[in-house]
Design an enzyme around this catalytic site. Structure first.
Site, PDB file in Angstrom:
ATOM      1  N   GLU A  97      40.722  28.924  37.690  1.00 37.19           N
ATOM      2  CA  GLU A  97      41.606  29.399  36.618  1.00 37.19           C
ATOM      3  C   GLU A  97      43.023  28.830  36.775  1.00 37.19           C
ATOM      4  O   GLU A  97      43.692  28.554  35.791  1.00 37.19           O
ATOM      5  CB  GLU A  97      41.595  30.941  36.566  1.00 37.19           C
ATOM      6  CG  GLU A  97      40.287  31.434  35.955  1.00 37.19           C
ATOM      7  CD  GLU A  97      39.890  32.851  36.299  1.00 37.19           C
ATOM      8  OE1 GLU A  97      40.704  33.605  36.858  1.00 37.19           O
ATOM      9  OE2 GLU A  97      38.735  33.212  36.003  1.00 37.19           O
TER      10      GLU A  97
ATOM     11  N   GLY B 185      32.997  34.839  35.907  1.00 39.65           N
ATOM     12  CA  GLY B 185      33.245  35.776  34.817  1.00 39.65           C
ATOM     13  C   GLY B 185      32.237  35.665  33.680  1.00 39.65           C
ATOM     14  O   GLY B 185      32.460  36.200  32.600  1.00 39.65           O
TER      15      GLY B 185
ATOM     16  N   ASN C   8      39.178  39.326  44.355  1.00 40.12           N
ATOM     17  CA  ASN C   8      40.248  38.679  43.587  1.00 40.12           C
ATOM     18  C   ASN C   8      40.488  39.536  42.343  1.00 40.12           C
ATOM     19  O   ASN C   8      39.703  39.509  41.404  1.00 40.12           O
ATOM     20  CB  ASN C   8      39.804  37.256  43.210  1.00 40.12           C
ATOM     21  CG  ASN C   8      40.810  36.548  42.320  1.00 40.12           C
ATOM     22  OD1 ASN C   8      41.914  37.050  42.079  1.00 40.12           O
ATOM     23  ND2 ASN C   8      40.434  35.378  41.816  1.00 40.12           N
ATOM     24  N   TRP C   9      41.583  40.292  42.377  1.00 43.46           N
ATOM     25  CA  TRP C   9      41.830  41.234  41.272  1.00 43.46           C
ATOM     26  C   TRP C   9      42.351  40.544  40.022  1.00 43.46           C
ATOM     27  O   TRP C   9      42.454  41.166  38.966  1.00 43.46           O
ATOM     28  CB  TRP C   9      42.836  42.317  41.717  1.00 43.46           C
ATOM     29  CG  TRP C   9      42.322  43.230  42.773  1.00 43.46           C
ATOM     30  CD1 TRP C   9      41.074  43.230  43.329  1.00 43.46           C
ATOM     31  CD2 TRP C   9      43.038  44.295  43.424  1.00 43.46           C
ATOM     32  NE1 TRP C   9      40.973  44.218  44.283  1.00 43.46           N
ATOM     33  CE2 TRP C   9      42.168  44.889  44.351  1.00 43.46           C
ATOM     34  CE3 TRP C   9      44.345  44.792  43.304  1.00 43.46           C
ATOM     35  CZ2 TRP C   9      42.549  45.968  45.159  1.00 43.46           C
ATOM     36  CZ3 TRP C   9      44.723  45.857  44.103  1.00 43.46           C
ATOM     37  CH2 TRP C   9      43.834  46.432  45.023  1.00 43.46           C
ATOM     38  N   LYS C  10      42.734  39.284  40.161  1.00 40.98           N
ATOM     39  CA  LYS C  10      43.306  38.523  39.028  1.00 40.98           C
ATOM     40  C   LYS C  10      44.451  39.322  38.401  1.00 40.98           C
ATOM     41  O   LYS C  10      45.190  39.987  39.127  1.00 40.98           O
ATOM     42  CB  LYS C  10      42.201  38.160  38.037  1.00 40.98           C
ATOM     43  CG  LYS C  10      41.022  37.462  38.750  1.00 40.98           C
ATOM     44  CD  LYS C  10      40.033  36.798  37.856  1.00 40.98           C
ATOM     45  CE  LYS C  10      38.960  36.126  38.693  1.00 40.98           C
ATOM     46  NZ  LYS C  10      37.960  35.435  37.900  1.00 40.98           N
TER      47      LYS C  10
ATOM     48  N   GLU D 179      32.792  28.042  44.171  1.00 38.51           N
ATOM     49  CA  GLU D 179      32.821  28.804  42.932  1.00 38.51           C
ATOM     50  C   GLU D 179      32.469  27.901  41.754  1.00 38.51           C
ATOM     51  O   GLU D 179      33.356  27.250  41.169  1.00 38.51           O
ATOM     52  CB  GLU D 179      34.226  29.389  42.712  1.00 38.51           C
ATOM     53  CG  GLU D 179      34.616  30.414  43.753  1.00 38.51           C
ATOM     54  CD  GLU D 179      35.435  31.541  43.131  1.00 38.51           C
ATOM     55  OE1 GLU D 179      35.125  32.707  43.393  1.00 38.51           O
ATOM     56  OE2 GLU D 179      36.370  31.255  42.360  1.00 38.51           O
TER      57      GLU D 179
ATOM     58  N   HIS E  59      42.019  28.030  42.700  1.00 37.39           N
ATOM     59  CA  HIS E  59      41.037  28.745  41.878  1.00 37.39           C
ATOM     60  C   HIS E  59      40.871  27.988  40.566  1.00 37.39           C
ATOM     61  O   HIS E  59      41.827  27.431  40.036  1.00 37.39           O
ATOM     62  CB  HIS E  59      41.523  30.176  41.604  1.00 37.39           C
ATOM     63  CG  HIS E  59      40.458  31.022  40.990  1.00 37.39           C
ATOM     64  ND1 HIS E  59      40.182  30.963  39.644  1.00 37.39           N
ATOM     65  CD2 HIS E  59      39.587  31.901  41.520  1.00 37.39           C
ATOM     66  CE1 HIS E  59      39.172  31.790  39.386  1.00 37.39           C
ATOM     67  NE2 HIS E  59      38.799  32.371  40.511  1.00 37.39           N
TER      68      HIS E  59
ATOM     69  N   SER F  68      30.372  35.704  39.544  1.00 30.60           N
ATOM     70  CA  SER F  68      29.487  36.765  39.067  1.00 30.60           C
ATOM     71  C   SER F  68      28.715  37.473  40.191  1.00 30.60           C
ATOM     72  O   SER F  68      27.563  37.868  40.008  1.00 30.60           O
ATOM     73  CB  SER F  68      28.524  36.231  38.003  1.00 30.60           C
ATOM     74  OG  SER F  68      29.273  35.799  36.869  1.00 30.60           O
TER      75      SER F  68
ATOM     76  N   GLY G  86      35.307  38.672  41.795  1.00 34.44           N
ATOM     77  CA  GLY G  86      36.307  38.931  40.760  1.00 34.44           C
ATOM     78  C   GLY G  86      36.087  40.303  40.138  1.00 34.44           C
ATOM     79  O   GLY G  86      36.443  41.335  40.711  1.00 34.44           O
ATOM     80  N   GLY G  87      35.467  40.323  38.968  1.00 33.85           N
ATOM     81  CA  GLY G  87      35.287  41.557  38.191  1.00 33.85           C
ATOM     82  C   GLY G  87      34.764  42.735  38.997  1.00 33.85           C
ATOM     83  O   GLY G  87      35.264  43.863  38.856  1.00 33.85           O
TER      84      GLY G  87
HETATM   85  P1  PGA Z   1      33.808  36.897  38.949  1.00 34.94           P
HETATM   86  O1  PGA Z   1      35.048  36.016  39.459  1.00 34.94           O
HETATM   87  O2  PGA Z   1      33.232  37.589  40.163  1.00 34.94           O
HETATM   88  O3  PGA Z   1      34.404  37.863  37.963  1.00 34.94           O
HETATM   89  O4  PGA Z   1      32.842  35.954  38.337  1.00 34.94           O
HETATM   90  C1  PGA Z   1      35.001  35.341  40.694  1.00 34.94           C
HETATM   91  C2  PGA Z   1      36.280  34.592  40.937  1.00 34.94           C
HETATM   92  O5  PGA Z   1      36.900  34.152  39.958  1.00 34.94           O
HETATM   93  O6  PGA Z   1      36.730  34.432  42.077  1.00 34.94           O
END
Ligand code: PGA
Length: 263
Positions: free
Chosen positions: A97, A186, A9-11, A180, A95, A226, A247-248
């Site tokens: 977010e 994050g 997930n590149w956000k 999640e 998600h 994470s 994510g990251g």
């Molecule tokens: P993260 O994000 O790996 O940066 O914690 C995961 C996600 O939001 O899907």
């Protein structure tokens, strides 16, 4: 036997050009892992270019969100039909977010209603994606406060039940659910592998209650929050964790490829 899925997930990161270069680099590092499904979910604007780039690569494409109607006066929205046109196989839905539930609050609290994702909109999005043949990656998970209050399972059961309301069991076979925990996203605080496995198993049993046991056996349940190259192996070795939503660590080829190669 469920095929493992590692989805990035590149956000709101990377330009279209950077995204196209990243998938080329990832592909070189994972070329012998045909047994694992790999997907990237770029920002909308990068989707066409990444779509071009992955044509001959063993990488699938996903989006990060969708609107539930096909077309009309919905300023700023993107429909499942439009995602389908660009070859999206997956789309993240719900998600934390987009639900306005941030692990680390990166926005003023007063702006959280702006994100306004609810279980009802998530349900509408899932139905529109399934109609277009796009696989939803449905995110569920508890906040730190909900975990401390001992309501984790209750919160997740509620999220799943509402998200899948009115979806026929036979439409759910290809569904992907991502566990999640909001506090792990994050933050660098990864969920303990045994606990993540326990919750993923619990998610499977909720799916069995909502649909049936056969559907539950085929649904892929990922862990996200994470995930990094150095913790992926332990998580991905767990019997009920069918992959990761990253994510990251999905923004850099070597680290992401290591996660794929740990599966
Ligand atoms: P993260 O994000 O790996 O940066 O914690 C995961 C996600 O939001 O899907």
């Amino acid at each position: 036997m469920r095929t493992k899925l590692i989805a990035g997930n590149w956000k709101m990161n990377l330009t279209a050009v950077q995204g196209a270069a990243l998938v080329e680099d990832i592909a070189k590092l994972i070329h012998d892992r045909e047994d694992v499904d790999v997907a990237v979910c770029p920002p909308y604007l990068a989707i066409p270019k990444v779509h071009e780039a992955i044509r001959r690569l063993p990488i699938k494409l996903g989006a990060q969100d969708v609107f539930w109607l096909d077309s009309g006066a919905y300023t700023g929205k993107v429909s499942a039909r439009q995602l389908y046109e660009y070859g999206c196989d997956f789309c993240i839905v719900g998600h934390s977010e987009t639900r306005g539930r941030f692990g680390t609050l990166g926005v003023p609290e007063s702006t959280l209603p702006f994100f306004a994702e609810t279980d009802e909109t998530i349900n509408l999005k899932i139905k529109s994606l399934l109609y277009q043949g796009i696989t939803p990656i449905l995110c569920v998970g508890e906040t730190e406060a909900e975990r401390e209050a001992g309501t984790t399972e209750q919160v997740i059961r509620h999220q799943l039940t509402d998200a899948l309301e009115g979806v026929e069991p036979e439409e759910m076979y290809t569904l992907v659910v991502a566990y999640e925990p909001v506090w792990a996203i994050g933050t660098g605080k990864v969920c303990d592998a045994n606990e993540a496995d326990r919750i993923c198993r619990q998610i499977r049993s909720f799916v069995a209650m909502i649909a049936d046991a056969t559907v539950a056996e085929s649904v892929r349940v990922l862990y996200g929050g994470s995930v990094k190259a150095d913790n992926a192996k332990e998580l991905l070795a767990m019997p009920d964790i069918d992959g990761a939503l990253v994510g990251g660590a999905s923004l850099e080829a070597e680290g992401f490829a290591k996660i794929v190669n740990s599966a």
